[in-house]
Scaffold this motif. Structure first.
Motif, PDB file in Angstrom:
ATOM      1  N   HIS A   1      34.752  38.699  40.856  1.00 54.57           N
ATOM      2  CA  HIS A   1      35.316  38.931  41.858  1.00 54.57           C
ATOM      3  C   HIS A   1      35.841  40.666  41.924  1.00 54.57           C
ATOM      4  CE1 HIS A   1      35.886  34.922  41.109  1.00 54.57           C
ATOM      5  NE2 HIS A   1      36.376  34.678  42.450  1.00 54.57           N
ATOM      6  N   ILE A   2      35.519  41.166  42.970  1.00 53.31           N
ATOM      7  CA  ILE A   2      35.872  42.676  43.300  1.00 53.31           C
ATOM      8  C   ILE A   2      36.836  42.937  44.289  1.00 53.31           C
ATOM      9  CG2 ILE A   2      34.439  44.901  43.722  1.00 53.31           C
ATOM     10  CD1 ILE A   2      33.516  43.542  41.267  1.00 53.31           C
ATOM     11  N   LEU A   3      37.888  43.731  44.003  1.00 49.93           N
ATOM     12  CA  LEU A   3      38.762  44.275  45.077  1.00 49.93           C
ATOM     13  C   LEU A   3      38.070  45.388  45.769  1.00 49.93           C
ATOM     14  CD1 LEU A   3      41.425  44.093  46.481  1.00 49.93           C
ATOM     15  CD2 LEU A   3      42.172  45.824  44.659  1.00 49.93           C
ATOM     16  N   GLY A   4      37.501  45.030  46.971  1.00 51.25           N
ATOM     17  CA  GLY A   4      36.786  46.219  47.922  1.00 51.25           C
ATOM     18  C   GLY A   4      37.908  47.142  48.251  1.00 51.25           C
TER      19      GLY A   4
ATOM     20  N   ARG B   1      37.280  45.278  39.370  1.00 44.16           N
ATOM     21  CA  ARG B   1      37.067  44.108  39.146  1.00 44.16           C
ATOM     22  C   ARG B   1      38.414  43.372  38.974  1.00 44.16           C
ATOM     23  NH1 ARG B   1      34.066  41.037  34.087  1.00 44.16           N
ATOM     24  NH2 ARG B   1      34.339  39.003  35.161  1.00 44.16           N
ATOM     25  N   VAL B   2      38.757  42.211  39.657  1.00 43.52           N
ATOM     26  CA  VAL B   2      40.135  41.610  39.703  1.00 43.52           C
ATOM     27  C   VAL B   2      39.809  40.136  39.108  1.00 43.52           C
ATOM     28  CG1 VAL B   2      40.993  43.164  41.236  1.00 43.52           C
ATOM     29  CG2 VAL B   2      39.726  41.265  42.188  1.00 43.52           C
TER      30      VAL B   2
ATOM     31  N   GLY C   1      43.301  38.018  42.858  1.00 39.50           N
ATOM     32  CA  GLY C   1      43.428  39.431  43.179  1.00 39.50           C
ATOM     33  C   GLY C   1      44.394  40.276  42.165  1.00 39.50           C
ATOM     34  N   THR C   2      44.894  39.489  41.067  1.00 41.69           N
ATOM     35  CA  THR C   2      45.727  40.320  39.907  1.00 41.69           C
ATOM     36  C   THR C   2      44.684  40.968  39.111  1.00 41.69           C
ATOM     37  OG1 THR C   2      45.327  38.167  38.572  1.00 41.69           O
ATOM     38  CG2 THR C   2      47.194  38.584  39.857  1.00 41.69           C
ATOM     39  N   PRO C   3      45.073  42.012  38.435  1.00 44.21           N
ATOM     40  CA  PRO C   3      43.996  42.809  37.737  1.00 44.21           C
ATOM     41  C   PRO C   3      43.375  42.020  36.667  1.00 44.21           C
ATOM     42  CG  PRO C   3      46.376  43.881  37.817  1.00 44.21           C
ATOM     43  CD  PRO C   3      46.536  42.556  38.528  1.00 44.21           C
ATOM     44  N   PHE C   4      42.053  42.410  36.445  1.00 43.04           N
ATOM     45  CA  PHE C   4      41.277  41.815  35.471  1.00 43.04           C
ATOM     46  C   PHE C   4      41.679  42.302  34.177  1.00 43.04           C
ATOM     47  CE2 PHE C   4      37.289  41.665  32.993  1.00 43.04           C
ATOM     48  CZ  PHE C   4      36.912  40.344  33.184  1.00 43.04           C
TER      49      PHE C   4
END
Length: 124
Positions: A6-9, A36-37, A41-44
């Protein structure tokens, strides 16, 4: 089952992408433009990183590393990705690599000492 991340754009959206990542996406991850998350959406939290998912560098790149690695290092040091990208590789090295050379030659190579005045000898 296909591995995904999952990537935060850049616009704030969360995207699930299949591995291996396209080289453009991998490059943007390496430079800090994307993050990457978790799916929510929380931090990876770093752990087992699937193959093909780049991360920002954890230590200063070698002087002969590609500019993208230096951009990533500048982002780790607090510079915004766009600002880091706008600098030349030489500027990045001067700003974020000066005084941190590994032991040995200033370019990080092994072998003969660099040309110039030997250490401890005054320049003419």
């Amino acid at each position: 089952m296909t591995d995904t991340v999952h990537i935060l754009g850049e616009g704030g959206g969360i995207f699930e992408l299949s591995l291996p990542l396209h080289e453009t996406i991998a490059d943007k991850l390496a430079k800090g433009h994307l993050r990457r998350v978790q799916p929510d959406g929380t931090p990876f939290v770093e752990g087992d990183r699937p193959e093909g998912v780049p991360a920002l560098p954890e230590s200063r790149p070698a002087l002969n590393a590609v500019k993208a690695e230096w951009v990533g290092w500048a982002v780790v040091q607090g510079l915004k990705p766009d600002e880091a990208e706008a600098l030349t590789k030489a500027d990045l090295i001067e700003r974020f690599g000066a005084g941190q050379e590994p032991e040995g030659n200033p370019d990080g190579s092994e072998g003969a000492a660099p040309e110039g005045t030997p250490e401890g000898t005054p320049a003419e």
